[in-house]
Scaffold this active site. Structure first.
Site, PDB file in Angstrom:
ATOM      1  N   SER A 175       0.793  -1.228   0.000  1.00  0.00           N
ATOM      2  CA  SER A 175       0.000   0.000   0.000  1.00  0.00           C
ATOM      3  C   SER A 175       0.823   1.274   0.000  1.00  0.00           C
ATOM      4  CB  SER A 175      -0.946   0.008   1.197  1.00  0.00           C
ATOM      5  OG  SER A 175      -0.219  -0.057   2.404  1.00  0.00           O
ATOM      6  N   HIS A 219      -4.994  -3.322  -2.875  1.00  0.00           N
ATOM      7  CA  HIS A 219      -4.594  -2.310  -3.866  1.00  0.00           C
ATOM      8  C   HIS A 219      -4.382  -2.911  -5.252  1.00  0.00           C
ATOM      9  CE1 HIS A 219      -4.187   0.927  -0.940  1.00  0.00           C
ATOM     10  NE2 HIS A 219      -3.833  -0.036  -0.116  1.00  0.00           N
ATOM     11  N   LYS A 263     -11.551   0.783  -2.249  1.00  0.00           N
ATOM     12  CA  LYS A 263     -10.496   1.429  -3.044  1.00  0.00           C
ATOM     13  C   LYS A 263     -10.925   1.444  -4.519  1.00  0.00           C
ATOM     14  CE  LYS A 263      -7.331   0.026   0.579  1.00  0.00           C
ATOM     15  NZ  LYS A 263      -7.569   1.141   1.483  1.00  0.00           N
TER      16      LYS A 263
HETATM   17  C1  LIG Z   1      -3.329  -3.222   2.237  1.00  0.00           C
HETATM   18  C2  LIG Z   1      -4.595  -2.831   2.924  1.00  0.00           C
HETATM   19  N1  LIG Z   1      -5.329  -3.802   3.484  1.00  0.00           N
HETATM   20  C3  LIG Z   1      -6.479  -3.511   4.113  1.00  0.00           C
HETATM   21  C4  LIG Z   1      -6.951  -2.212   4.215  1.00  0.00           C
HETATM   22  C5  LIG Z   1      -8.201  -1.949   4.948  1.00  0.00           C
HETATM   23  O1  LIG Z   1      -9.261  -1.736   4.069  1.00  0.00           O
HETATM   24  P1  LIG Z   1     -10.476  -0.802   4.462  1.00  0.00           P
HETATM   25  O2  LIG Z   1     -10.054   0.602   4.136  1.00  0.00           O
HETATM   26  O3  LIG Z   1     -11.617  -1.274   3.660  1.00  0.00           O
HETATM   27  O4  LIG Z   1     -10.674  -0.970   5.937  1.00  0.00           O
HETATM   28  C6  LIG Z   1      -6.210  -1.191   3.642  1.00  0.00           C
HETATM   29  C7  LIG Z   1      -6.718   0.204   3.726  1.00  0.00           C
HETATM   30  O5  LIG Z   1      -6.076   1.134   4.012  1.00  0.00           O
HETATM   31  C8  LIG Z   1      -4.990  -1.492   2.993  1.00  0.00           C
HETATM   32  O6  LIG Z   1      -4.233  -0.541   2.445  1.00  0.00           O
END
Ligand SMILES: Cc1ncc(COP(=O)(O)O)c(C=O)c1O
Length: 394
Positions: free
Chosen positions: A181, A209, A240
């Site tokens: 991310s 992502h 996202k």
């Molecule tokens: C790699 C990753 N996994 C999980 C999440 C969590 O997702 P959500 O924003 O739907 O809680 C994020 C969000 O920032 C993320 O970047």
């Protein structure tokens, strides 16, 4: 309490780690309203520009008319409304898994699935750059956590060998992201899958992502590399590229049945509003349609423009929509973000604890909705103040 908190807040300010919320007075999009100013937005994960797409707004409006605004209780208590069931059917069809379960967020999906699979006698082996939601899920489970340096296959193999030798009979779960991310690079998935198979471990792959951006119909990296059938736990989020909200786990029927019985963030939390589920389901269907492919093609063209602007030569290392511009010092990263904002670009400075101390950076995200000229203007602004900055490793 207030003096203790006051001191801690002061420490944050003195170390350039203080964060505050910024009021945005518009929908997400390539241009947002910030303090009565229009700025070009390079901060959002809305990679396909679906968060404010007219067809999804229409679905959401109709769904609110039909289903109202709240789900009432958790789905085990007051029943599963049709939009949640449709969403999960659509998710499973899209990801080509036996079943899927949706959660209020990706964070809740990780916090639900990991403790449902591991106990304190089990082992979690995670890439060092795994998202906080995965690491927090491991902490909640009480499992023994081993971390391997980012994308270091040899270290992963060593941890797996150790786990099998020192903890015979333990369940072993490997955790990684497909697109990282804050770095935008991808995991060496084939090697990871081969290793976890050799050591009879399970793999949780967070495609947060990657979905929407990579793979056939945006199904993610595992599908792109024809490895999806070998990944036991496919995690993702609809917040996202899908432009809506909510997390998911895709996998076998047995896994989903177990999660319905044991994932605490599913059991003990009110279901997402049905209108949100219905809109997310529509977004999953868009991803599989011609319109989804067209958005992904537009995104692909914009990513090429950004790669050229940042002189990223190795496309293989940068298949994602995330471009980290590494700075290092936290205050310098804040100053760089402020100077870009003064020029009309919203680019966030990412600091500890989101990344390690001394690894602060600008995180630039490109979407299908950007105009090429917006991207090249940002490239120019970045080069103008490049000083000690350097583009992402390529
Ligand atoms: C790699 C990753 N996994 C999980 C999440 C969590 O997702 P959500 O924003 O739907 O809680 C994020 C969000 O920032 C993320 O970047």
């Amino acid at each position: 309490m207030s003096s203790w908190l006051g001191k801690r807040l002061q420490d944050l300010r003195e170390n350039s780690l203080y964060r505050q919320l910024r009021l945005v007075d518009s929908a997400q999009g390539p241009i947002v309203q910030l303090n009565d100013r229009s700025v070009v937005n390079f901060s959002s994960n809305d990679y396909l520009g679906l968060a404010n797409a007219s067809d999804l707004r229409e679905v959401a409006r109709a769904a609110v008319e039909k289903w109202g605004v709240g789900a009432g209780a958790s789905r085990l208590v007051c029943g599963t409304q049709a939009p949640h069931a449709t969403l999960e059917q659509n998710l499973a069809e899209w990801k080509q898994t036996e079943a899927a379960l949706s959660f209020t967020s990706g964070y809740a999906a990780a916090g639900g699935v990991i403790p449902a699979l591991l106990t304190k006698d089990d082992i979690a082996i995670a890439d060092k750059l795994c998202h906080a939601s995965l690491l927090d899920g491991v902490k909640l489970s009480g499992a023994i956590l081993r971390v391997f340096p980012h994308n270091n296959i040899q270290a992963l193999e060593n941890h797996l060998a150790w786990a099998r030798k020192a903890h015979q009979g333990a369940r072993v779960l490997v955790l990684t992201e497909s697109v990282f991310s804050m770095d935008g690079d991808v995991a060496p998935l084939k090697e990871i899958v081969e290793l976890k198979d050799r050591f009879e471990a399970m793999l949780l792959l967070d495609e947060a992502h990657a979905v929407g951006v990579i793979g056939p119909h945006g199904r993610g990296l595992a599908a792109a590399e024809a490895l999806d059938k070998r990944v036991e736990i496919q995690m993702g989020t609809m917040s996202k590229a899908l432009g809506v909200s909510g997390g998911y786990i895709c996998g076998s029927l047995e896994l989903i049945e177990w999660l319905i019985n044991r994932a605490r963030s599913f059991i003990f939390s009110t279901a997402p509003p049905p209108a949100v589920a219905e809109t997310a389901a529509a977004s999953v269907r868009i991803l599989q349609s011609k319109a989804g492919d067209e958005r992904r093609e537009r995104l692909g063209r914009n990513l090429n423009v950004m790669r050229q602007e940042l002189a990223v030569t190795n496309e293989g290392a940068h298949r994602s929509a995330i471009f980290p511009w590494i700075i290092g010092d936290e205050q310098e990263a804040l100053d760089a973000a402020a100077s870009l904002l003064a020029k009309g670009f919203l680019v966030p400075a990412i600091r500890y604890p989101t990344v390690a101390k001394g690894k602060a950076r600008l995180r630039i995200t490109v979407t299908a909705s950007h105009e090429e000229t917006q991207i090249s203007s940002l490239g120019e602004a970045l080069r103008a103040r490049s000083g000690g900055l350097r583009p992402p490793d390529s």
